[in-house]
Design an enzyme around this catalytic site. Structure first.
Site, PDB file in Angstrom:
ATOM      1  N   ARG A 215    -110.967   1.013 -80.295  1.00 61.24           N
ATOM      2  CA  ARG A 215    -111.695  -0.167 -79.470  1.00 61.24           C
ATOM      3  C   ARG A 215    -112.985  -0.135 -79.921  1.00 61.24           C
ATOM      4  O   ARG A 215    -113.758  -1.361 -80.009  1.00 61.24           O
ATOM      5  CB  ARG A 215    -111.607   0.193 -77.945  1.00 61.24           C
ATOM      6  CG  ARG A 215    -109.900  -0.027 -77.637  1.00 61.24           C
ATOM      7  CD  ARG A 215    -109.930  -0.031 -76.156  1.00 61.24           C
ATOM      8  NE  ARG A 215    -108.708  -0.224 -75.523  1.00 61.24           N
ATOM      9  CZ  ARG A 215    -108.073   0.849 -74.782  1.00 61.24           C
ATOM     10  NH1 ARG A 215    -108.907   2.022 -74.471  1.00 61.24           N
ATOM     11  NH2 ARG A 215    -106.880   0.744 -74.647  1.00 61.24           N
ATOM     12  N   PHE A 231    -101.891  -9.181 -76.720  1.00 60.64           N
ATOM     13  CA  PHE A 231    -101.097  -7.966 -76.302  1.00 60.64           C
ATOM     14  C   PHE A 231    -102.441  -7.192 -75.590  1.00 60.64           C
ATOM     15  O   PHE A 231    -102.573  -6.064 -75.727  1.00 60.64           O
ATOM     16  CB  PHE A 231    -100.594  -7.125 -77.298  1.00 60.64           C
ATOM     17  CG  PHE A 231     -99.424  -7.764 -77.914  1.00 60.64           C
ATOM     18  CD1 PHE A 231     -98.252  -8.285 -77.346  1.00 60.64           C
ATOM     19  CD2 PHE A 231     -99.699  -8.200 -79.213  1.00 60.64           C
ATOM     20  CE1 PHE A 231     -97.057  -8.704 -78.180  1.00 60.64           C
ATOM     21  CE2 PHE A 231     -98.772  -8.911 -79.937  1.00 60.64           C
ATOM     22  CZ  PHE A 231     -97.395  -9.297 -79.644  1.00 60.64           C
ATOM     23  N   ASP A 253    -101.845 -11.982 -72.834  1.00 60.96           N
ATOM     24  CA  ASP A 253    -100.894 -11.031 -72.498  1.00 60.96           C
ATOM     25  C   ASP A 253     -99.697 -11.823 -71.634  1.00 60.96           C
ATOM     26  O   ASP A 253    -100.205 -12.603 -71.110  1.00 60.96           O
ATOM     27  CB  ASP A 253    -101.400  -9.868 -71.618  1.00 60.96           C
ATOM     28  CG  ASP A 253    -100.359  -8.535 -71.606  1.00 60.96           C
ATOM     29  OD1 ASP A 253    -100.779  -7.732 -72.548  1.00 60.96           O
ATOM     30  OD2 ASP A 253     -99.269  -8.797 -70.848  1.00 60.96           O
ATOM     31  N   ASP A 303    -101.631  -5.749 -80.903  1.00 60.10           N
ATOM     32  CA  ASP A 303    -101.444  -4.395 -80.385  1.00 60.10           C
ATOM     33  C   ASP A 303    -100.278  -4.326 -79.746  1.00 60.10           C
ATOM     34  O   ASP A 303    -100.226  -4.352 -78.548  1.00 60.10           O
ATOM     35  CB  ASP A 303    -102.658  -3.718 -79.651  1.00 60.10           C
ATOM     36  CG  ASP A 303    -102.261  -2.202 -79.195  1.00 60.10           C
ATOM     37  OD1 ASP A 303    -101.533  -1.795 -79.632  1.00 60.10           O
ATOM     38  OD2 ASP A 303    -103.002  -2.050 -78.256  1.00 60.10           O
ATOM     39  N   CYS A 343     -97.120   0.910 -82.710  1.00 60.31           N
ATOM     40  CA  CYS A 343     -96.984   2.011 -81.885  1.00 60.31           C
ATOM     41  C   CYS A 343     -95.726   2.853 -81.880  1.00 60.31           C
ATOM     42  O   CYS A 343     -95.425   3.498 -81.109  1.00 60.31           O
ATOM     43  CB  CYS A 343     -97.776   1.803 -80.699  1.00 60.31           C
ATOM     44  SG  CYS A 343     -96.928   0.904 -79.521  1.00 60.31           S
TER      45      CYS A 343
HETATM   46  N1  SAH Z   1    -104.250  -3.596 -76.656  1.00 63.06           N
HETATM   47  C1  SAH Z   1    -103.870  -3.055 -75.131  1.00 63.06           C
HETATM   48  C2  SAH Z   1    -102.462  -2.369 -75.043  1.00 63.06           C
HETATM   49  C3  SAH Z   1    -101.195  -3.227 -75.379  1.00 63.06           C
HETATM   50  S1  SAH Z   1     -99.597  -2.711 -74.634  1.00 63.06           S
HETATM   51  C4  SAH Z   1    -105.073  -2.110 -74.763  1.00 63.06           C
HETATM   52  O1  SAH Z   1    -105.992  -1.781 -75.393  1.00 63.06           O
HETATM   53  O2  SAH Z   1    -104.775  -1.498 -73.406  1.00 63.06           O
HETATM   54  C5  SAH Z   1     -98.533  -4.057 -74.896  1.00 63.06           C
HETATM   55  C6  SAH Z   1     -98.789  -5.300 -73.875  1.00 63.06           C
HETATM   56  O3  SAH Z   1     -98.222  -6.193 -74.519  1.00 63.06           O
HETATM   57  C7  SAH Z   1     -98.443  -5.118 -72.496  1.00 63.06           C
HETATM   58  O4  SAH Z   1     -99.599  -5.289 -71.694  1.00 63.06           O
HETATM   59  C8  SAH Z   1     -97.619  -5.990 -72.340  1.00 63.06           C
HETATM   60  O5  SAH Z   1     -97.503  -6.800 -71.052  1.00 63.06           O
HETATM   61  C9  SAH Z   1     -97.712  -6.934 -73.433  1.00 63.06           C
HETATM   62  N2  SAH Z   1     -96.511  -7.669 -74.004  1.00 63.06           N
HETATM   63  C10 SAH Z   1     -95.458  -7.242 -74.318  1.00 63.06           C
HETATM   64  N3  SAH Z   1     -94.816  -8.204 -74.960  1.00 63.06           N
HETATM   65  C11 SAH Z   1     -95.599  -9.458 -75.049  1.00 63.06           C
HETATM   66  C12 SAH Z   1     -95.499 -10.569 -75.512  1.00 63.06           C
HETATM   67  N4  SAH Z   1     -94.135 -11.161 -76.179  1.00 63.06           N
HETATM   68  N5  SAH Z   1     -96.364 -11.643 -75.505  1.00 63.06           N
HETATM   69  C13 SAH Z   1     -97.462 -11.275 -74.676  1.00 63.06           C
HETATM   70  N6  SAH Z   1     -97.803 -10.004 -74.253  1.00 63.06           N
HETATM   71  C14 SAH Z   1     -96.852  -9.234 -74.360  1.00 63.06           C
END
Ligand code: SAH
Length: 399
Positions: A215, A231, A253, A303, A343
């Site tokens: 970040r 995400f 998200d 992510d 991840c």
């Molecule tokens: N980048 C974030 C962590 C991501 S975790 C950070 O820095 O904190 C993954 C995220 O993807 C979760 O919030 C989940 O709600 C979302 N997610 C999972 N599948 C998804 C999709 N198909 N479209 C949008 N969001 C999604």
């Protein structure tokens, strides 16, 4: 050596991974068990010739039938053993963080801190614990006591839920430990920025602490840029980008709850609302919509959640990563930056690199890697456990 312990004898030739200090013993590797064993009990592990290899915790319900506490054949698993492990783990974190910049970090990272099944995250004054294996569950009180002595004024909260616990045949245990009621969400500092974290309703223990350094890198890379943060969860990357001078950030998200906290995080840092947009959408659909509408960005973060939870899912996961990376490359202006992550512990970096390379080819864009990223140092990689290098990221400049 304490000779009264129950014994676990491995099948012939199945000692290699233990000798290489991988802590998991699968049911298929076990020849026999001598003595009576209940869930969480300590067992001495021996190879087929009877040579001692160390001490493990017994997990009767799981395919991972035992997890090594130690490879020291003379060790004793008692309160002191856990105290010492916690002292060592805390000493590492003390070298990693300056409290005025960051007061949220992983204090115990399970196998990577030689405590399989124990995850403990510190969010300022709140300590969130997960006991995810029978062995961890057995020593729960000891571990809590040692943590309490170290952080006497902290509030303790337990998030012993999720799939791992289910596989161990352990019931869900979630809630406050002790009599101090927390006021969630709590506010933490990461890289001098503020974040609201809700250990009660959030993913995992509430926040993705492993992305801290990545970040910060985004924040340093996007001055005046138009950023798409896919995400986004609670906007960790978005806040860093805006604080770093991005012209505009869009968080995407599926979780409305996560986006609500993301908005709060923009406010906590007094960032300009006019430079911030949210989309509650499926990223796969949203990227296609952007493509169809001819939208362009200067930087895109991808992510996603873990697409491959096991080795058998790697091919399917690869298609998912390829799809979003291909779409994202098409949406970047020439010279744009792609921050792309996986991840999945089962997705090795060379394979991830190949997927991103294929995406660039199909998108007909030249892409070069400027930075290779991984999980932050409070989530150490255990060298004997390849899957513990779970977070991989590439910063690509796309021409
Ligand atoms: N980048 C974030 C962590 C991501 S975790 C950070 O820095 O904190 C993954 C995220 O993807 C979760 O919030 C989940 O709600 C979302 N997610 C999972 N599948 C998804 C999709 N198909 N479209 C949008 N969001 C999604």
């Amino acid at each position: 050596m304490n000779t009264s312990l129950p014994e676990l004898i491995l099948k012939h030739g199945r000692e290699d991974s233990v000798i290489r200090r991988h802590p998991w013993i699968f049911s298929g590797a076990i020849h026999r068990v001598e003595g009576t064993l209940a869930a969480g009990d300590t067992v001495r592990v021996r190879d087929a010739q009877g040579r001692p290899l160390g001490l493990a915790a017994w997990s009767p319900a799981s395919q991972i039938r035992a997890r090594m506490w130690t490879f020291d054949v003379d060790a004793v698993i008692d309160d002191d053993f856990f105290r010492r492990r916690i002292v060592v783990a805390a000493a590492l974190r003390a070298t990693l963080f300056d409290e005025t910049e960051t007061n949220a970090y992983r204090l115990l990272a399970s196998e990577a801190d030689l405590l399989p099944g124990v995850i403990v995250d510190r969010y300022a004054d709140v300590i969130v614990c997960q006991f995810l294996s029978a062995g961890a569950e057995r020593w729960r009180e000891t571990i809590l006591q040692a943590l309490h002595e170290r952080f006497p004024s902290s509030i303790f909260y337990e998030r012993s839920d999720g799939e791992a616990r289910e596989k161990e045949g352990l019931p869900v245990r979630v809630g406050v430990i002790g009599d101090q009621e927390p006021d969630f969400p709590c506010t933490v500092r990461e890289n001098r920025l503020l974040f609201a974290v809700d250990p009660e309703t959030g993913h995992k223990t509430g926040f993705y602490l492993d992305q801290r350094e990545n970040r910060a890198l985004l924040g340093r890379s996007v001055r005046d840029a138009e950023v798409l943060n896919c995400f986004s969860y609670t906007g960790g990357f978005a806040v860093h980008a805006l604080a770093g001078g991005a012209a505009h950030v869009t968080d995407v998200d599926v979780s409305a709850e996560a986006l609500r906290l993301a908005r709060r995080n923009i406010e906590l840092n007094a960032l300009d609302h006019a430079r911030y947009t949210q989309q509650a959408a499926d990223v796969f659909h949203y990227l296609r919509r952007c493509r169809d509408e001819g939208k362009q960005f200067d930087a895109i973060v991808l992510d996603p959640p873990k697409f491959a939870a096991s080795k058998s899912q790697v091919d399917k996961a690869a298609r998912g990563y390829k799809d979003i990376n291909l779409l994202a490359m098409k949406l970047l202006r020439p010279g744009g930056l792609l921050f792309t992550f996986s991840c999945s512990g089962h997705m090795p970096l060379p394979l991830f690199q190949k997927i991103v390379a294929d995406a660039a080819l199909d998108a007909r864009r030249d892409a070069r890697v400027l930075h290779v990223m991984t999980q932050a140092g409070d989530h150490p990689i255990a060298l004997p456990i390849p899957e513990s290098w779970y977070l991989k990221g590439l910063v690509c400049r796309v021409e």
